[in-house]
Enzyme design. Structure first.
Site, PDB file in Angstrom:
ATOM      1  N   HIS A 161       9.044 -36.770 -46.426  1.00 27.02           N
ATOM      2  CA  HIS A 161       8.341 -38.014 -46.751  1.00 27.02           C
ATOM      3  C   HIS A 161       9.331 -39.026 -47.323  1.00 27.02           C
ATOM      4  O   HIS A 161      10.380 -38.645 -47.862  1.00 27.02           O
ATOM      5  CB  HIS A 161       7.264 -37.765 -47.819  1.00 27.02           C
ATOM      6  CG  HIS A 161       6.034 -37.070 -47.329  1.00 27.02           C
ATOM      7  ND1 HIS A 161       5.496 -35.969 -47.961  1.00 27.02           N
ATOM      8  CD2 HIS A 161       5.200 -37.335 -46.285  1.00 27.02           C
ATOM      9  CE1 HIS A 161       4.396 -35.588 -47.327  1.00 27.02           C
ATOM     10  NE2 HIS A 161       4.202 -36.401 -46.307  1.00 27.02           N
ATOM     11  N   CYS A 248       3.443 -36.076 -55.457  1.00 35.87           N
ATOM     12  CA  CYS A 248       2.458 -35.553 -54.503  1.00 35.87           C
ATOM     13  C   CYS A 248       1.154 -35.125 -55.180  1.00 35.87           C
ATOM     14  O   CYS A 248       0.099 -35.085 -54.552  1.00 35.87           O
ATOM     15  CB  CYS A 248       3.021 -34.344 -53.765  1.00 35.87           C
ATOM     16  SG  CYS A 248       4.686 -34.556 -53.143  1.00 35.87           S
TER      17      CYS A 248
HETATM   18  N1  GLY Z   1       2.987 -28.775 -48.319  1.00 36.20           N
HETATM   19  C1  GLY Z   1       2.792 -30.149 -48.415  1.00 36.20           C
HETATM   20  C2  GLY Z   1       2.892 -30.801 -47.111  1.00 36.20           C
HETATM   21  O1  GLY Z   1       3.603 -30.302 -46.286  1.00 36.20           O
HETATM   22  O2  GLY Z   1       2.274 -31.779 -46.809  1.00 36.20           O
END
Ligand code: GLY
Length: 253
Positions: A161, A248
């Site tokens: 990300h 997150c």
């Molecule tokens: N384990 C978090 C994701 O891969 O989105």
């Protein structure tokens, strides 16, 4: 300033979440303890905490950041790019209705994970990644413009990300790692380069003049302290096993 956070405690199914498989099996009980400590750390920064219910059918659903982006002017409900995660956003949408009137939704063929979105004031950087596609970024930036905000797409080559390698700490201060370090897109920030051996700690979160830093990364902790922030260390070792970090685990708004 952030007034609110939304969090979701992990269900037992988290042991089957998406991860690199390199840091050993996830200990659910320890993950719950770490989650509770994370929420206590957030509370210290003055925010109210809203819990949404745990979802056993979605192993990665504690990573609520990927399900929505909550801005000053609108909420954008994401359309998570991993098939096993798509659906987590439904209960977040319900929770967000208590806080927002202006709510938009990313729709297929567009996909967006909130972990690919970094807010810098009224401007948002949107990573094009394995999870967020160009159509999703286009829809996202169109919604921003509808509400007097704006955005820029950022292509990713290596990171999961965008915020795997970037954290904006306000006052033009940007923690930056790996593939982003040389990018001209971030040249005007006060860049604080994260060393490769502490790369995981690029994912910190600014919370009302505090910065939450993952536990066990002394060089990053010192860099953040040296910038004058009050640092709160939080152990996220169980979440690291699932490619998850501090950002997150919450929606902050
Ligand atoms: N384990 C978090 C994701 O891969 O989105």
């Amino acid at each position: 300033m952030f007034k609110n956070v939304i969090v979701r405690r992990p269900g037992k199914s988290m042991v089957n979440g998406i991860g690199p498989g390199t840091y050993g099996p996830v200990d659910h009980e320890n993950a719950l303890r770490q989650h509770d400590a994370y929420v206590e750390a957030l509370k210290k920064t003055g925010v109210n905490v809203t819990y949404v219910e745990s979802l056993e059918e979605y192993p990665d659903s504690c990573f609520v950041e990927d399900t929505a982006v909550l801005t000053r002017n609108c909420a954008i409900i994401c359309n998570p790019g991993a098939p096993s995660r798509n659906g987590e956003q439904v209960s977040i949408h319900e929770a967000v209705k208590k806080f927002y009137d202006n709510i938009e939704e990313i729709k297929f063929p567009g996909t967006v994970d909130g972990g690919d979105v970094m807010m810098v004031g009224d401007h948002f950087y949107v990573g094009i990644s394995a999870r967020t596609n160009e159509e999703g970024a286009r829809q996202f930036i169109d919604f921003l413009r509808k509400y007097d905000l704006d955005g820029t797409a950022v292509p990713l080559n290596e990171m999961l990300h965008l915020k795997t390698g970037l954290a904006y700490l306000e006052n033009n201060n940007l923690l930056i790692a790996g593939e982003f370090i040389e990018s001209p897109m971030f040249k005007d920030f006060n860049k604080v380069i994260i060393p490769d051996d502490e790369g995981y700690a690029a994912n910190c979160i600014w919370m009302n003049d505090h910065v939450l830093v993952p536990m066990g990364y002394p060089k990053v902790k010192k860099s953040v302290e040296d910038m004058g922030y009050k640092v709160i260390e939080v152990d996220t070792s169980e979440y690291k096993k699932l490619d998850g970090g501090l950002s997150c685990l919450s929606l902050r708004f």
